[in-house]
Design a protein around this motif. Structure first.
Motif, PDB file in Angstrom:
ATOM      1  N   ALA A  11      24.125 -44.949 -63.960  1.00 60.78           N
ATOM      2  CA  ALA A  11      25.105 -45.036 -63.440  1.00 60.78           C
ATOM      3  C   ALA A  11      25.092 -43.616 -63.760  1.00 60.78           C
ATOM      4  N   ASP A  16      21.832 -55.302 -72.992  1.00 64.95           N
ATOM      5  CA  ASP A  16      23.089 -55.993 -72.775  1.00 64.95           C
ATOM      6  C   ASP A  16      23.149 -55.619 -75.008  1.00 64.95           C
ATOM      7  N   ARG A  31      28.232 -52.659 -64.394  1.00 59.63           N
ATOM      8  CA  ARG A  31      29.263 -52.026 -65.068  1.00 59.63           C
ATOM      9  C   ARG A  31      30.626 -52.211 -64.804  1.00 59.63           C
ATOM     10  N   PRO A  63      22.782 -50.999 -67.751  1.00 61.54           N
ATOM     11  CA  PRO A  63      23.587 -50.367 -67.090  1.00 61.54           C
ATOM     12  C   PRO A  63      24.587 -49.259 -66.834  1.00 61.54           C
ATOM     13  N   ASP A  64      24.417 -48.169 -67.702  1.00 63.98           N
ATOM     14  CA  ASP A  64      25.186 -46.703 -68.182  1.00 63.98           C
ATOM     15  C   ASP A  64      24.259 -45.503 -67.893  1.00 63.98           C
ATOM     16  N   LEU A  89      24.347 -52.104 -61.828  1.00 58.40           N
ATOM     17  CA  LEU A  89      24.993 -50.696 -61.652  1.00 58.40           C
ATOM     18  C   LEU A  89      26.667 -52.260 -61.319  1.00 58.40           C
TER      19      LEU A  89
END
Length: 343
Positions: A297, A253, A38, A293-294, A35
């Protein structure tokens, strides 16, 4: 200006690192770091790789992964040789170097193999937890029975109270049998079975972790049952049919994946058959659905259905090593652990 002697470097040996890591919430640390990436509060730069063939003919490599998390900066140096098993040695070994954020001088050097294994498993578990209910997982398969498998199971078990069976497959059948006996003794409430073929292991489990050293893809789409999740931790277990045909494909990534020309997913990206998250899928190919990360989130809007096949393909981000190492360093300092090395 008065000159001051440089402070000593702290060295944390494997016993120090293991003592501290036993108390760390690794999955939470990894999730928070993803997170932070991001949010632009953590990141990494391109890694460097040196590869060679050993005098005995085995493949070997040395990777240097720089990264930063918050006010912690450093790099991981992780080396591996596929010939180590025959020598009775772990496949991988390494060091993590943390730097002083003000002076940039080396601040701490620590044994890195355990942290590397823990952060790898932490990424796997954080990602799986974002798409599946860990409490509902009853059967798990492992392709490969080495240290990564042990660490993954160690992090998974506390969050999966419904776990009742573990299925193992390893090309070395004796190794699989030995691991099964050890794991069963450690977890008497869990049945540990050995599969004769990798297809059998994958097809029996709702969650599979591939933690091998293979460079030849072999796990096909139809091996994974409906509703199954396949975590492609190692180099190249997932075959083209699985990568292109699964319902949801997640990477940690995209840039790291796209720049790699060794793993199959990177090769497919180089051929234009797999494209970045958020892009139009090429004809006969696909786009990656989201980066982790998305996903963590909550920015991934497609629902992951109960019958969907999911592939999680983490490349490995050095930023996690730095985040975990920084937590180890802080805790070790509080406990007075480590050896002071003069500059």
């Amino acid at each position: 200006m008065t000159a001051h002697p440089p402070p000593p470097i702290t060295y944390l040996a494997s016993a120090d690192v293991a003592r501290v890591c036993a108390e760390l919430p690794v999955v939470d640390l990894v999730r928070e770091t993803l997170l932070a990436v991001r949010a632009g509060k953590a990141g990494l730069t391109p890694e460097a790789a040196l590869r060679w063939t050993t005098p005995s003919g085995a493949f070997a490599r040395s990777l240097i992964l720089p990264g930063w998390a918050g006010d912690s900066y450093g790099c991981k140096i992780i080396n591996a040789s596929l010939g180590n098993q025959a020598l009775g040695l772990p496949r991988a070994a390494g060091l993590i170097v943390l730097d002083d954020p003000e002076t940039a001088r080396p601040l701490c050097i620590m044994e890195g193999a355990l942290i590397s294994a823990l952060r790898t498993a932490g990424v796997s578990l954080a990602a799986v937890g974002a798409v599946r209910d860990l409490a509902g997982i009853g059967r798990v398969a492992f392709l490969g029975c080495g240290r990564q498998a042990e660490v993954h199971l160690g992090l998974l078990a506390p969050g999966a109270p419904g776990l009742r069976e573990v299925v193992l497959y390893d090309r070395d059948g004796a190794r699989a049998e030995q691991a099964a006996a050890t794991w069963a003794a450690a977890r008497p409430g869990v049945t540990v079975a050995v599969a004769d073929r990798p297809e059998e292991a994958v097809s029996r489990a709702g969650l599979t972790f591939a933690v091998t050293t293979t460079t030849e893809p072999y796990v096909e789409l139809d091996w994974v049952p409906e509703g199954g999740t396949f975590v492609n931790v190692s180099l190249d277990d997932a075959a083209e049919s699985l990568l292109l045909g699964c319902d949801h494909l997640f990477v940690d990534d995209w840039r790291l994946v796209a720049e790699d020309d060794h793993r199959l997913l990177g090769v497919l990206a180089g051929e234009g058959r797999v494209t970045a998250p958020g892009t139009r899928a090429p004809e006969g190919g696909r786009s990656v659905d989201a980066a982790l990360p998305d996903l963590l989130a909550g920015a991934y809007r497609r629902q992951v259905g109960a019958r969907d096949r999911v592939v999680i393909n983490p490349f490995g981000m050095g930023v996690h090593d730095i985040a975990v190492a920084a937590a180890v360093h802080a805790r070790a300092a509080a406990l007075g652990l480590g050896t002071r090395l003069p500059h």
